[in-house]
Design a protein around this motif. Structure first.
Motif, PDB file in Angstrom:
ATOM      1  N   ASP A  34       8.718   9.068   2.969  1.00 40.61           N
ATOM      2  CA  ASP A  34       9.289   9.675   4.062  1.00 40.61           C
ATOM      3  C   ASP A  34       9.262  11.165   3.739  1.00 40.61           C
ATOM      4  O   ASP A  34      10.382  11.890   4.548  1.00 40.61           O
ATOM      5  CB  ASP A  34      10.481   9.149   4.530  1.00 40.61           C
ATOM      6  CG  ASP A  34      11.733   9.179   3.668  1.00 40.61           C
ATOM      7  OD1 ASP A  34      11.748   9.948   2.672  1.00 40.61           O
ATOM      8  OD2 ASP A  34      12.827   8.783   3.767  1.00 40.61           O
ATOM      9  N   GLN A 139      13.708   5.758   3.174  1.00 44.30           N
ATOM     10  CA  GLN A 139      13.068   4.777   3.847  1.00 44.30           C
ATOM     11  C   GLN A 139      13.198   5.314   5.226  1.00 44.30           C
ATOM     12  O   GLN A 139      13.382   4.352   6.169  1.00 44.30           O
ATOM     13  CB  GLN A 139      13.357   3.359   3.522  1.00 44.30           C
ATOM     14  CG  GLN A 139      13.296   3.052   2.105  1.00 44.30           C
ATOM     15  CD  GLN A 139      14.025   1.657   1.797  1.00 44.30           C
ATOM     16  OE1 GLN A 139      14.991   1.518   2.233  1.00 44.30           O
ATOM     17  NE2 GLN A 139      12.957   0.968   1.118  1.00 44.30           N
ATOM     18  N   GLY A 140      13.227   6.646   5.429  1.00 44.96           N
ATOM     19  CA  GLY A 140      13.278   7.102   6.743  1.00 44.96           C
ATOM     20  C   GLY A 140      14.683   7.296   7.489  1.00 44.96           C
ATOM     21  O   GLY A 140      14.649   7.842   8.614  1.00 44.96           O
TER      22      GLY A 140
END
Lengths: 319, 319
Positions: A34, A139-140
């Protein structure tokens, strides 16, 4: 033994690399899909942070990993890699080093599966010292800062509070010789509850996987409780410009230890009023407008001792 | 002084954060736009790695930064962040700590502009110890490994070779007292050449910006020369399954120091035969098929001492 030989024994005991470039080159290269990396470092030093009479090589590897993994989790991230710098006396036994590596591996496998030791450094020192850096992926999701607590939020924790501090007190009170020096722990002398406290001190089991869970559930603020609930909650309150009001009856039978004991590496998080807490978190209070004190316990400013500061609290003569 | 007060003084002396989340939370969050992070860690320990009689706080901050920045550069990456763990005796002067921070800052500004200290840890130790982790960005390029050297490639270096080792010898030979203990350096007693050697030892100036330049120019292999040219070239040769043939007349007037002296943090790289070397690199040999020895000097296996191994080379009684 040469550095190369020691390294090869350590690498054999570590979790397998998952990196683009793992150990063995000038640096590791890790995927951060990310486009961000979470990074933290924490050091354990023989004397103030651990004693070999009390702490095995396995314990040291375990604890040096989890105290860092917990800091990554407290941002809402999943740990993906450790870098481990080990400085040790020349006479350190190879078996101790291999146990240390096994402890690193067990900690990763247990609290952060998929996280591996992707780099490190070995050197000689008169003082056994472990400096670990942990890296992680959000993770975003946005990072969860300690500054995001808002008036009306629920204050919640995941993990134990007070047990590690009681474990440390047990070591100082029961496992020192006549001169005050640390001596071997006799586990058979401990009750089940005492053994659990000792384990919380020597081999803490922080709820690392709940960091990303809390982030996904909308945690407004989060941090690792490493220096005691009151001290760490006051840091969150200061960063957020609020006060944190804690109900002591939510802290179990030993509220005093829960308020001031350090090293549990619980997660302290705030969630919007009325939101459902993620499994593993329990409410312990509310965020209120800035009061006379950053932390209120049962509505009053807390005046007890507030956690661990090695600059003021470590007394080398104490054992 | 409390940890918080020391930290605030250190932070004031450091380069400004460029991170998404900088110092002050549980962990830093750094942008890694190409979805990868380069990470390395290296530790300096009082005794084997430096002596306070010879090394100022500024020198220590500088050197602990550049030895890590150089490892990032050796992957072909640009350093973007440092995490700095400092473990120090309780009586350490605040002025020393501030000089240390100033040295970190000056090193970043000088050899890796834009790189900042984005996190760290302070603790107490009987042995002054600095563990630095450096993170960097490959900026879309593949990492340059030590395993990529191919037969026929030109072997090249950027930066000094041998000077830091001569500087260390100067310290041991000229600045110890009658008992062999380190004593203050009298700069006025040194020739210009000796002063340059001493500076290479205490405040090395590695060609960090040339790491990404070499990667862009198609370097097939690259590494940091920290343990001496022969030892590090042999590591590159082993990783690549080749031998490295060095011409000693390319190494300047003191080829012996250039071959075995450590701590220069030059960049050793290989480039395809016939390619133009990037500015700052000079040819020192060629890659040849695996021979009886991983490193040949003037066509013969090199039998001299090959670099620094703290497990075998550090003698605490030596000074």
């Amino acid at each position: 033994m040469s550095e190369g030989k020691i390294l090869s024994r350590i690498l054999a005991a570590l979790p397998p690399s998952r990196a683009i470039v793992g150990p063995g080159d000038d640096a590791a290269v890790l995927a951060m899909p990310d486009g961000r990396v979470v990074a933290t470092t924490d050091t354990l030093v023989h004397g103030p942070d651990f004693r070999l009479a009390w702490t095995s090589g396995f314990d040291l590897g375990w604890k040096s990993a989890v105290v860092n993994l917990s800091d990554v989790a407290a941002m809402g991230a999943a740990p993906t890699a450790l870098l481990v710098a080990l400085a040790m006396p020349e006479q350190t036994a190879m078996s101790f080093i291999e146990e240390f590596a096994a402890g690193l591996r067990a900690a990763c496998d247990s609290v952060a599966p998929g996280c591996a030791v992707e780099g490190g450094d070995l050197t000689v020192s008169d003082t056994l010292t472990v400096a670990v850096t942990a890296l992680g992926s959000l993770q975003g999701q946005p990072p969860v800062l300690r500054s995001g607590a808002r008036v009306g939020d629920v204050v919640a924790v995941a993990g134990t509070l007070g047990a590690a501090g009681r474990g440390l007190a047990l070591l100082f009170d029961r496992f020192r010789d006549a001169e005050g020096a640390p001596c071997a722990v006799d586990l058979t002398s401990l009750s089940d509850a005492e053994a659990a406290d000792l384990s919380a001190q020597l081999r803490p089991n922080p709820p690392v996987s709940l960091g990303p869970v809390a982030a996904a559930a909308g945690a407004t603020a989060m941090m690792d409780v490493s220096d005691g609930l009151v001290l760490d909650a006051s840091r969150m309150a200061e960063a957020s410009g609020v006060s944190v009001s804690i109900q002591s009856d939510s802290l179990g039978l030993d509220a005093s230890s829960a308020l001031t004991g350090g090293e549990d590496h619980a997660l302290l998080a705030t969630f919007a009023h009325g939101s459902e807490l993620p499994e593993g978190f329990r409410a312990i209070g509310v965020v209120c407008a800035r009061a006379s004190s950053p932390v209120l316990v049962d509505g009053a400013a807390f005046t007890g001792r507030g956690g661990w500061d090695p600059y003021n609290d470590w007394d080398a003569t104490r054992g």
